[in-house]
Design a protein around this motif. Structure first.
Motif, PDB file in Angstrom:
ATOM      1  N   VAL A 352       0.829  -1.211   0.000  1.00 29.45           N
ATOM      2  CA  VAL A 352       0.000   0.000   0.000  1.00 29.45           C
ATOM      3  C   VAL A 352       0.863   1.261   0.000  1.00 29.45           C
ATOM      4  O   VAL A 352       0.750   2.123  -0.889  1.00 29.45           O
ATOM      5  CB  VAL A 352      -0.958   0.005   1.213  1.00 29.45           C
ATOM      6  N   PHE A 353       1.747   1.368   0.996  1.00 29.82           N
ATOM      7  CA  PHE A 353       2.564   2.583   1.108  1.00 29.82           C
ATOM      8  C   PHE A 353       3.640   2.650   0.024  1.00 29.82           C
ATOM      9  O   PHE A 353       3.954   3.729  -0.478  1.00 29.82           O
ATOM     10  CB  PHE A 353       3.193   2.660   2.501  1.00 29.82           C
ATOM     11  N   GLY A 354       4.204   1.502  -0.337  1.00 29.69           N
ATOM     12  CA  GLY A 354       5.216   1.484  -1.397  1.00 29.69           C
ATOM     13  C   GLY A 354       4.653   1.932  -2.721  1.00 29.69           C
ATOM     14  O   GLY A 354       5.284   2.715  -3.449  1.00 29.69           O
ATOM     15  N   THR A 355       3.450   1.455  -3.055  1.00 26.59           N
ATOM     16  CA  THR A 355       2.804   1.857  -4.304  1.00 26.59           C
ATOM     17  C   THR A 355       2.512   3.356  -4.310  1.00 26.59           C
ATOM     18  O   THR A 355       2.738   4.038  -5.323  1.00 26.59           O
ATOM     19  CB  THR A 355       1.500   1.061  -4.507  1.00 26.59           C
ATOM     20  N   CYS A 356       2.021   3.875  -3.190  1.00 30.17           N
ATOM     21  CA  CYS A 356       1.739   5.319  -3.095  1.00 30.17           C
ATOM     22  C   CYS A 356       3.006   6.147  -3.287  1.00 30.17           C
ATOM     23  O   CYS A 356       3.008   7.151  -4.027  1.00 30.17           O
ATOM     24  CB  CYS A 356       1.116   5.644  -1.739  1.00 30.17           C
ATOM     25  N   ILE A 357       4.093   5.739  -2.640  1.00 30.82           N
ATOM     26  CA  ILE A 357       5.359   6.493  -2.721  1.00 30.82           C
ATOM     27  C   ILE A 357       5.945   6.413  -4.126  1.00 30.82           C
ATOM     28  O   ILE A 357       6.356   7.428  -4.708  1.00 30.82           O
ATOM     29  CB  ILE A 357       6.355   5.964  -1.674  1.00 30.82           C
ATOM     30  N   ALA A 358       5.989   5.200  -4.700  1.00 31.22           N
ATOM     31  CA  ALA A 358       6.568   5.033  -6.038  1.00 31.22           C
ATOM     32  C   ALA A 358       5.749   5.775  -7.089  1.00 31.22           C
ATOM     33  O   ALA A 358       6.312   6.415  -7.991  1.00 31.22           O
ATOM     34  CB  ALA A 358       6.651   3.543  -6.383  1.00 31.22           C
ATOM     35  N   PHE A 359       4.423   5.705  -6.986  1.00 30.99           N
ATOM     36  CA  PHE A 359       3.570   6.397  -7.957  1.00 30.99           C
ATOM     37  C   PHE A 359       3.707   7.912  -7.817  1.00 30.99           C
ATOM     38  O   PHE A 359       3.811   8.628  -8.818  1.00 30.99           O
ATOM     39  CB  PHE A 359       2.107   5.988  -7.762  1.00 30.99           C
ATOM     40  N   SER A 360       3.741   8.396  -6.581  1.00 29.46           N
ATOM     41  CA  SER A 360       3.901   9.840  -6.351  1.00 29.46           C
ATOM     42  C   SER A 360       5.230  10.333  -6.904  1.00 29.46           C
ATOM     43  O   SER A 360       5.300  11.401  -7.530  1.00 29.46           O
ATOM     44  CB  SER A 360       3.816  10.145  -4.858  1.00 29.46           C
TER      45      SER A 360
END
Length: 538
Positions: A352-360
């Motif tokens: 969840v957090f990894g996807t948010c950070i990488a996408f951002s």
């Protein structure tokens, strides 16, 4: 591209601070500790490490076996990718290759070693079928088998993806021009893939050179640098400064690998025009590649067959009576169910957090004019270069006296940073293909930049976001190299628990936990693929 908005800086600054705190500074501390001695800062740690004959032997062993692994893996991955893309073998076989080759990625590497033992050992599954020992599995042979299985899926994905951008009409033109088979093969297939083949070799070398799971289970007396680092750091008498020096030495092949990749990237070329061309059937080629591909796939998957047999018999291989006892015992053991729940918790938070950070990060790099955004590419290159064991060790040294030590937070942060590169590049590639005027249009319509990202960019990237989530989740479930330095009795994960169970010879529990990881990852992958198909239709 819109002007820089406050919201962009609000996202950009925390991402930079995150990677500064959990990548740059820990690695800097690791580098400093490698020079630290009781007499101040000097090179004595490196002198001691590089004068240790056992360590030098282990480094030489790692280079030798990783190089051989990389050669074998690159050849096999190329063969399978060629069979899928440039032959007329049966479609079901092509689908089986593309699906089956990825299954080992759903398991922790430490399981590979135990599967090899139970397959090729004196009482092994394959040994029983053949009637004799095929290979001595402890040491070099076992490591080579494990490393090839471990690196083959990643190398195949890389080469198979590049095959999609080869224009097959040049193969037909080459034949019409009278080129021989070898000349045509070299000019139309090998030359366009030189950079990718080099990349597959480097990738296979680095991930086998730095892997800890396979040597931990099947290495025997064949010492490699990963096990040496583990023993120095977590042995009976830990030596953090020497461990830091060994970790820095482990970075050297990775740095050379990145330099080689940059050089090989220049050898790639692109077609001005690209068209889909159907190749004509060729019985000899198609039958030959079909047989070879089938044998490679069957050989790889047969190693794991025992994992689906041993936990469901009374006492493998002596009492083959079918039973669910080991399965029930696993679920009734509060200790084993706890580590499984821990792994699920860590994998879910990481995804969840990894996807948010990488996408951002990808949005900031591709879709904004934020000053210094190229630093995100540098971060991606660093996370791609630093081995998991080295990053985990740097966390151990940097956060040793902090409140983060031994917590789930540090494990999740490690996983987010370590696996950042691939999801970031996925998002970056997807976002770069979208209309660059969407944000400007949204601004003219009165939408804020964040609203445009949420209402336009994110829906159009849904398929990629789902793939990023899947990648983070699966890798967080199977990782072991770095987290071996970070877990405690309370935060133990399945992959680290397997290492612990090895000492007690509890192989039924090992295989049962491995099956739980496999089934969980397979379910997540299938679920994500279903969501992707639904997203693509919409």
């Amino acid at each position: 591209m819109p002007n820089v908005k406050p919201a962009m800086r609000v996202i950009y600054i925390p991402i930079l601070l995150l990677f500064a705190a959990f990548l740059v500074i820990p690695l800097g501390i690791l580098f400093i500790r490698s020079f630290e001695t009781s007499e101040g800062f000097n090179f004595s740690n490196y002198i001691a490490v590089l004068s240790n004959q056992e360590l030098l032997t282990s480094i030489g062993n790692s280079i030798k076996i990783s190089s051989l692994t990389a050669v074998i893996t690159t050849v096999l991955a190329f063969t399978l990718a060629y069979a899928v893309n440039c032959t007329k073998i049966y479609t079901p076989l092509k689908m089986a290759i593309k699906t089956g080759i990825l299954l080992p990625m759903l398991l922790p590497t430490i399981t590979y070693g135990f599967a090899i033992i139970y397959s090729f050992g004196n009482q092994g599954f394959i040994t029983k079928l053949v009637g004799r020992n095929l290979v001595e599995i402890y040491g070099f042979n076992g490591l080579l088998i494990g490393y090839v299985i471990y690196t083959l899926p990643a190398a195949f994905l890389l080469i198979n993806n590049s095959f999609k951008y080869i224009d097959k009409k040049f193969i037909i033109v080459s034949k019409l021009m009278g080129d021989g088979t070898l000349r045509s093969f070299k000019n139309t297939i090998v030359r366009p893939l030189v950079g990718t083949l080099g990349g597959a070799f480097v990738l296979s070398f680095i991930i086998s050179f730095t892997d800890f799971g396979i040597p931990a289970s099947v290495g025997g007396t064949y010492s490699v640098v990963a096990t040496q680092l583990y023993q120095v750091m977590l042995g009976s008498i830990p030596n953090f400064n020497h461990g830091a020096a060994i970790a820095v030495v482990m970075l050297i092949p990775a740095v050379f690998g990145v330099l080689l990749l940059n050089y090989l990237e220049k050898r790639n070329f692109h077609y001005d025009k690209f068209g889909e061309t159907e190749l004509t059937p060729h019985r000899g080629r198609d039958v030959g590649f079909g047989i070879v591909s089938g044998v490679v796939l069957l050989a790889m998957l047969s190693v794991f067959a025992v994992m689906f047999v041993a936990p469901f018999v009374s006492s493998y291989p002596y009492d083959m009576t079918f039973t669910f006892k080991h399965l029930l015992d696993t679920f009734q053991s509060s200790d084993l169910t706890a580590v499984y729940k821990n792994s699920l918790f860590v994998a879910l938070l990481t995804a969840v957090f990894g996807t948010c950070i990488a996408f951002s990060a990808a949005v900031l790099n591709v879709r904004t004019a934020v000053k210094g955004k190229s630093s995100l590419d540098t971060i991606a290159m660093m996370t791609n270069t630093v081995p998991g064991m080295v990053l985990g060790l740097s966390y151990l040294l940097f956060f040793n006296g902090s409140s983060l030590k031994g917590t789930f937070a540090i494990i999740v942060l490690y996983s987010i940073v370590h696996f950042f590169t691939t999801p970031y590049l996925m998002a970056k590639n997807a976002l770069s293909k979208m209309n660059p005027t969407w944000e400007t249009t949204g601004e003219l319509l009165g939408d804020s930049w964040l609203k445009t990202v949420y209402r336009v960019l994110l829906p159009n990237s849904r398929s990629t976001v789902i793939e990023m989530f899947s990648y983070y989740f699966i890798n967080a479930m199977v990782t072991i190299s770095g987290i071996i330095f970070l877990v405690t009795a309370q935060t133990s994960l399945v992959s680290s628990k397997i290492k612990e169970l090895q000492h007690f010879g509890k192989f039924n529990e090992i295989f049962m936990l491995s099956l739980l990881i496999f089934v969980t990852n397979l379910a997540v992958k299938l679920l994500c693929e279903a969501f992707q198909k639904k997203s693509n239709k919409q």
